[in-house]
Design a protein around this motif. Sequence first.
Motif, PDB file in Angstrom:
ATOM      1  N   GLN A   5      43.416  81.100  24.968  1.00 50.89           N
ATOM      2  CA  GLN A   5      44.158  81.881  25.955  1.00 50.89           C
ATOM      3  C   GLN A   5      45.426  81.158  26.408  1.00 50.89           C
ATOM      4  OE1 GLN A   5      41.924  84.235  28.860  1.00 50.89           O
ATOM      5  NE2 GLN A   5      40.025  83.368  28.030  1.00 50.89           N
ATOM      6  N   MET A   6      46.105  80.558  25.431  1.00 50.61           N
ATOM      7  CA  MET A   6      47.373  79.901  25.694  1.00 50.61           C
ATOM      8  C   MET A   6      48.521  80.784  25.202  1.00 50.61           C
ATOM      9  SD  MET A   6      46.383  75.996  24.595  1.00 50.61           S
ATOM     10  CE  MET A   6      47.610  75.220  25.643  1.00 50.61           C
ATOM     11  N   VAL A   7      49.739  80.339  25.459  1.00 46.14           N
ATOM     12  CA  VAL A   7      50.930  81.046  25.001  1.00 46.14           C
ATOM     13  C   VAL A   7      51.660  80.149  24.002  1.00 46.14           C
ATOM     14  CG1 VAL A   7      53.098  82.143  25.660  1.00 46.14           C
ATOM     15  CG2 VAL A   7      51.153  82.201  27.242  1.00 46.14           C
ATOM     16  N   PRO A   8      51.479  80.372  22.684  1.00 41.67           N
ATOM     17  CA  PRO A   8      52.193  79.566  21.702  1.00 41.67           C
ATOM     18  C   PRO A   8      53.684  79.943  21.672  1.00 41.67           C
ATOM     19  CG  PRO A   8      50.262  80.642  20.735  1.00 41.67           C
ATOM     20  CD  PRO A   8      50.530  81.300  22.048  1.00 41.67           C
ATOM     21  N   ILE A   9      54.531  78.942  21.740  1.00 40.98           N
ATOM     22  CA  ILE A   9      55.972  79.156  21.724  1.00 40.98           C
ATOM     23  C   ILE A   9      56.438  79.445  20.295  1.00 40.98           C
ATOM     24  CG2 ILE A   9      58.208  78.071  22.220  1.00 40.98           C
ATOM     25  CD1 ILE A   9      56.411  78.757  24.668  1.00 40.98           C
ATOM     26  N   SER A  25      66.788  73.295  17.128  1.00 43.79           N
ATOM     27  CA  SER A  25      65.451  73.878  17.269  1.00 43.79           C
ATOM     28  C   SER A  25      64.699  73.247  18.435  1.00 43.79           C
ATOM     29  CB  SER A  25      64.653  73.736  15.976  1.00 43.79           C
ATOM     30  OG  SER A  25      64.528  72.385  15.598  1.00 43.79           O
ATOM     31  N   ALA A  26      64.925  71.962  18.679  1.00 44.05           N
ATOM     32  CA  ALA A  26      64.268  71.299  19.800  1.00 44.05           C
ATOM     33  C   ALA A  26      64.730  71.881  21.131  1.00 44.05           C
ATOM     34  CB  ALA A  26      64.541  69.796  19.759  1.00 44.05           C
ATOM     35  N   LYS A  27      66.026  72.105  21.250  1.00 44.48           N
ATOM     36  CA  LYS A  27      66.548  72.669  22.499  1.00 44.48           C
ATOM     37  C   LYS A  27      66.039  74.090  22.710  1.00 44.48           C
ATOM     38  CE  LYS A  27      70.733  69.842  22.840  1.00 44.48           C
ATOM     39  NZ  LYS A  27      72.223  69.825  22.786  1.00 44.48           N
ATOM     40  N   ALA A  28      65.992  74.874  21.630  1.00 45.18           N
ATOM     41  CA  ALA A  28      65.468  76.240  21.749  1.00 45.18           C
ATOM     42  C   ALA A  28      63.996  76.221  22.145  1.00 45.18           C
ATOM     43  CB  ALA A  28      65.662  76.987  20.429  1.00 45.18           C
ATOM     44  N   MET A  29      63.227  75.309  21.566  1.00 45.66           N
ATOM     45  CA  MET A  29      61.815  75.193  21.892  1.00 45.66           C
ATOM     46  C   MET A  29      61.622  74.836  23.361  1.00 45.66           C
ATOM     47  SD  MET A  29      58.990  72.540  20.295  1.00 45.66           S
ATOM     48  CE  MET A  29      59.578  71.147  21.282  1.00 45.66           C
ATOM     49  N   PRO A  56      51.659  77.470  28.346  1.00 48.15           N
ATOM     50  CA  PRO A  56      52.396  77.493  27.077  1.00 48.15           C
ATOM     51  C   PRO A  56      52.178  76.221  26.272  1.00 48.15           C
ATOM     52  CG  PRO A  56      53.880  76.905  28.842  1.00 48.15           C
ATOM     53  CD  PRO A  56      52.546  77.180  29.490  1.00 48.15           C
ATOM     54  N   ILE A  57      52.308  76.364  24.959  1.00 43.79           N
ATOM     55  CA  ILE A  57      52.139  75.224  24.067  1.00 43.79           C
ATOM     56  C   ILE A  57      53.182  75.307  22.947  1.00 43.79           C
ATOM     57  CG2 ILE A  57      50.372  76.450  22.726  1.00 43.79           C
ATOM     58  CD1 ILE A  57      49.005  73.711  22.292  1.00 43.79           C
ATOM     59  N   ALA A  58      53.817  74.181  22.682  1.00 44.78           N
ATOM     60  CA  ALA A  58      54.840  74.084  21.639  1.00 44.78           C
ATOM     61  C   ALA A  58      54.425  72.997  20.653  1.00 44.78           C
ATOM     62  CB  ALA A  58      56.195  73.765  22.261  1.00 44.78           C
ATOM     63  N   PHE A  59      55.045  73.001  19.484  1.00 40.38           N
ATOM     64  CA  PHE A  59      54.661  72.049  18.442  1.00 40.38           C
ATOM     65  C   PHE A  59      55.882  71.373  17.826  1.00 40.38           C
ATOM     66  CE2 PHE A  59      51.146  74.956  18.752  1.00 40.38           C
ATOM     67  CZ  PHE A  59      50.022  74.166  18.552  1.00 40.38           C
TER      68      PHE A  59
END
Length: 203
Positions: A136-140, A171-175, A110-113
């Motif tokens: 082939q990643m999982v964008p959050i 939003s940070a906690k949800a991410m 997974p990858i988050a931004f």
Amino acid sequence: MTKLKIAVIISSTRDTRFGPIPARWIADLAGKRDDMEIEVVDLKSFELPFFNEASSNAWGPSKDPAAVAWQNKIGEFDGYIIVTAEYNRALTGAMKNAFDQAYVEWNNKPIAFLGYGGLGAARAVDNGRTVAIELQMVPIRNGVHIGGGEYVKVAHKRQPISDIEEAILPSAKAMLDQLAWWGWTTKAGREGRIPELAAPSKG
């Protein structure tokens, strides 16, 4: 308790960059969780050349020692948080090059931004998610966007990020919650703890 190993990647390499400040903030926040081990990874310290291999390392090993060192580093992690500015409606050139310098090490993670800028780097984040899908990643879905007046306060007026936490903390906690869920799910898959899917019907 076993923890997910998560990299917070600072993607801007400019001398006057703002990136290390929000990177430290999200790293500290994530580090308070009991399910994540956090490491800040600074692209500036890797001095990656422009991609110049014969092919992606999906097809053969890279030859440049700097590229191999980068691959070895990012291969250590179960997921990523990319801290990015927006340059002309895209993520930083340094980050795109860093994506291109590896392939197999990114797969199935997974990858988050966390983006910052006038529009919270929304277009850069969308650009990064598109690249991540090809890797082939999982964008959050959820991300952190420091934009508008909040960005002016912390980037230009140099107020502490604590002054804008009320706006960005939810939003940070949800991410981070999503990153953890997908982190454990993809880790189980990479380790072979998810049954193989049945072959699709030929009918």
